[in-house]
Design a protein around this motif. Sequence first.
Motif, PDB file in Angstrom:
ATOM      1  N   LEU A   7     -88.738  15.630  41.858  1.00 42.75           N
ATOM      2  CA  LEU A   7     -88.868  14.062  42.939  1.00 42.75           C
ATOM      3  C   LEU A   7     -89.893  13.524  41.744  1.00 42.75           C
ATOM      4  N   PRO A   8     -89.523  12.421  41.554  1.00 43.53           N
ATOM      5  CA  PRO A   8     -90.609  11.427  41.054  1.00 43.53           C
ATOM      6  C   PRO A   8     -91.832  10.885  41.189  1.00 43.53           C
ATOM      7  N   ASP A   9     -92.908  10.856  40.074  1.00 48.66           N
ATOM      8  CA  ASP A   9     -94.075  11.031  40.346  1.00 48.66           C
ATOM      9  C   ASP A   9     -94.596   9.455  39.449  1.00 48.66           C
ATOM     10  N   LEU A  10     -95.731   9.264  39.709  1.00 48.64           N
ATOM     11  CA  LEU A  10     -96.482   8.253  39.231  1.00 48.64           C
ATOM     12  C   LEU A  10     -96.247   7.481  37.604  1.00 48.64           C
ATOM     13  N   ALA A  11     -96.051   8.653  36.817  1.00 52.50           N
ATOM     14  CA  ALA A  11     -95.695   8.408  35.684  1.00 52.50           C
ATOM     15  C   ALA A  11     -93.908   7.774  35.560  1.00 52.50           C
ATOM     16  N   ASP A  12     -93.138   8.504  36.304  1.00 50.79           N
ATOM     17  CA  ASP A  12     -91.907   7.822  36.797  1.00 50.79           C
ATOM     18  C   ASP A  12     -91.640   6.448  37.684  1.00 50.79           C
ATOM     19  N   VAL A  13     -92.370   5.966  38.260  1.00 45.48           N
ATOM     20  CA  VAL A  13     -92.989   4.904  38.908  1.00 45.48           C
ATOM     21  C   VAL A  13     -92.589   4.093  37.629  1.00 45.48           C
ATOM     22  N   CYS A  14     -94.032   3.720  36.996  1.00 43.75           N
ATOM     23  CA  CYS A  14     -94.308   3.568  35.789  1.00 43.75           C
ATOM     24  C   CYS A  14     -93.311   3.495  34.282  1.00 43.75           C
ATOM     25  N   LEU A  15     -92.447   3.994  34.683  1.00 49.28           N
ATOM     26  CA  LEU A  15     -91.602   3.886  33.810  1.00 49.28           C
ATOM     27  C   LEU A  15     -90.340   2.963  33.600  1.00 49.28           C
ATOM     28  N   VAL A  16     -90.040   2.841  34.512  1.00 51.94           N
ATOM     29  CA  VAL A  16     -88.686   1.956  35.302  1.00 51.94           C
ATOM     30  C   VAL A  16     -88.934   0.607  34.619  1.00 51.94           C
ATOM     31  N   PRO A  17     -89.873   0.695  35.117  1.00 50.27           N
ATOM     32  CA  PRO A  17     -89.992  -1.299  34.902  1.00 50.27           C
ATOM     33  C   PRO A  17     -90.086  -1.507  33.467  1.00 50.27           C
ATOM     34  N   GLN A  18     -90.867  -0.516  33.143  1.00 51.46           N
ATOM     35  CA  GLN A  18     -91.406  -0.656  31.390  1.00 51.46           C
ATOM     36  C   GLN A  18     -90.445  -0.506  30.229  1.00 51.46           C
ATOM     37  N   MET A  19     -88.950   0.169  30.910  1.00 48.68           N
ATOM     38  CA  MET A  19     -87.893   0.298  30.554  1.00 48.68           C
ATOM     39  C   MET A  19     -86.904  -1.037  30.038  1.00 48.68           C
ATOM     40  N   ALA A  20     -87.256  -1.942  31.573  1.00 46.28           N
ATOM     41  CA  ALA A  20     -86.213  -2.698  31.991  1.00 46.28           C
ATOM     42  C   ALA A  20     -86.784  -3.751  31.348  1.00 46.28           C
ATOM     43  N   ASN A  21     -88.201  -3.915  31.303  1.00 45.01           N
ATOM     44  CA  ASN A  21     -89.231  -4.544  29.754  1.00 45.01           C
ATOM     45  C   ASN A  21     -88.362  -4.849  28.716  1.00 45.01           C
ATOM     46  N   ALA A  22     -88.145  -3.722  27.871  1.00 46.09           N
ATOM     47  CA  ALA A  22     -88.328  -2.777  26.865  1.00 46.09           C
ATOM     48  C   ALA A  22     -86.599  -3.486  26.645  1.00 46.09           C
TER      49      ALA A  22
END
Length: 209
Positions: free
Chosen positions: A158-173
Motif C-alpha cells: 500500500l502507498p505510504d507518505l513517501a509514495d505520495v510525495c514521490l509521484v508529484p516530484q516525478m511529474a515535475n522532473a
Amino acid sequence: MSEVVFYEYWRSSAAYRVRIALNLKGVTYRSVQLDLVEGEQRNPDFLARNPQGLVPALEIDGLFLTQSLAIIDYLDARHKAPPMVPADPAARSAVLARALVIAADIHPINNLRVLNYLRSALGQDDAAVADWYRHWIHEGFAALETGAPDRGLFGGDLPDLADVCLVPQMANARRFDTPLAAFPRLVRIDAELTALPAFAAAAPDAVKP
C-alpha cells in the motif's frame, strides 16, 4: 458534516500530494483554485487566513490547515486507512526521512517563487533555471533510488507518505526534462502508483480548470 474546502493550484506539487491523500482517505472536498502565476494566493481574504500566502490549505472540521505534510498528517490521524506512516517508531522515522528528501530538500528550493527569484532578482535565464531545477532533483532522487525497494511500493503493498510525495516530484522532473535513466526503481514505483485510481484522479491534467 461541514463541507471540506481545498485551496490549491492544479500544478502545485504540494497540492498534488494532498489531493492524493484526500483520495486515498476517501475524503470528498470542493476545490478552490488559486492561480499562482497570477498571484491569486496573495489576495487579502486568503492572506487573512494564511499569512504565508501559500497553497495548499484545507478547510476541514472547523479548522484551516496549511502546509502539505501537516495537512496529510491531520488526515492520517482522522482517517486511519490506509496509513501514511507506520506505528513502529523506527519504521515511521524511515518513511518520514524518505518523504522529507522530497518535501524538505528538493521541493522548497525548486518551487515557483524560488524559480521566479532566480529569474528576476538574480538575472538567470530559462536554461540556467532549468539546470538548477534538474540538479536538485538529481541530488534527491539519487539518495532515494539507493533505498528504494526492488519490487512493490515504498509502502510495500500500500502507498505510504513517501509514495505520495514521490509521484508529484516525478511529474515535475518530467516537466523539466530531467533524465531519469539513473533511477529505474523510482520510475517503476511511479508507474505502479500512477496506475492507481487515487493517484490518477489527483494528477494535474485530471484537475486542470
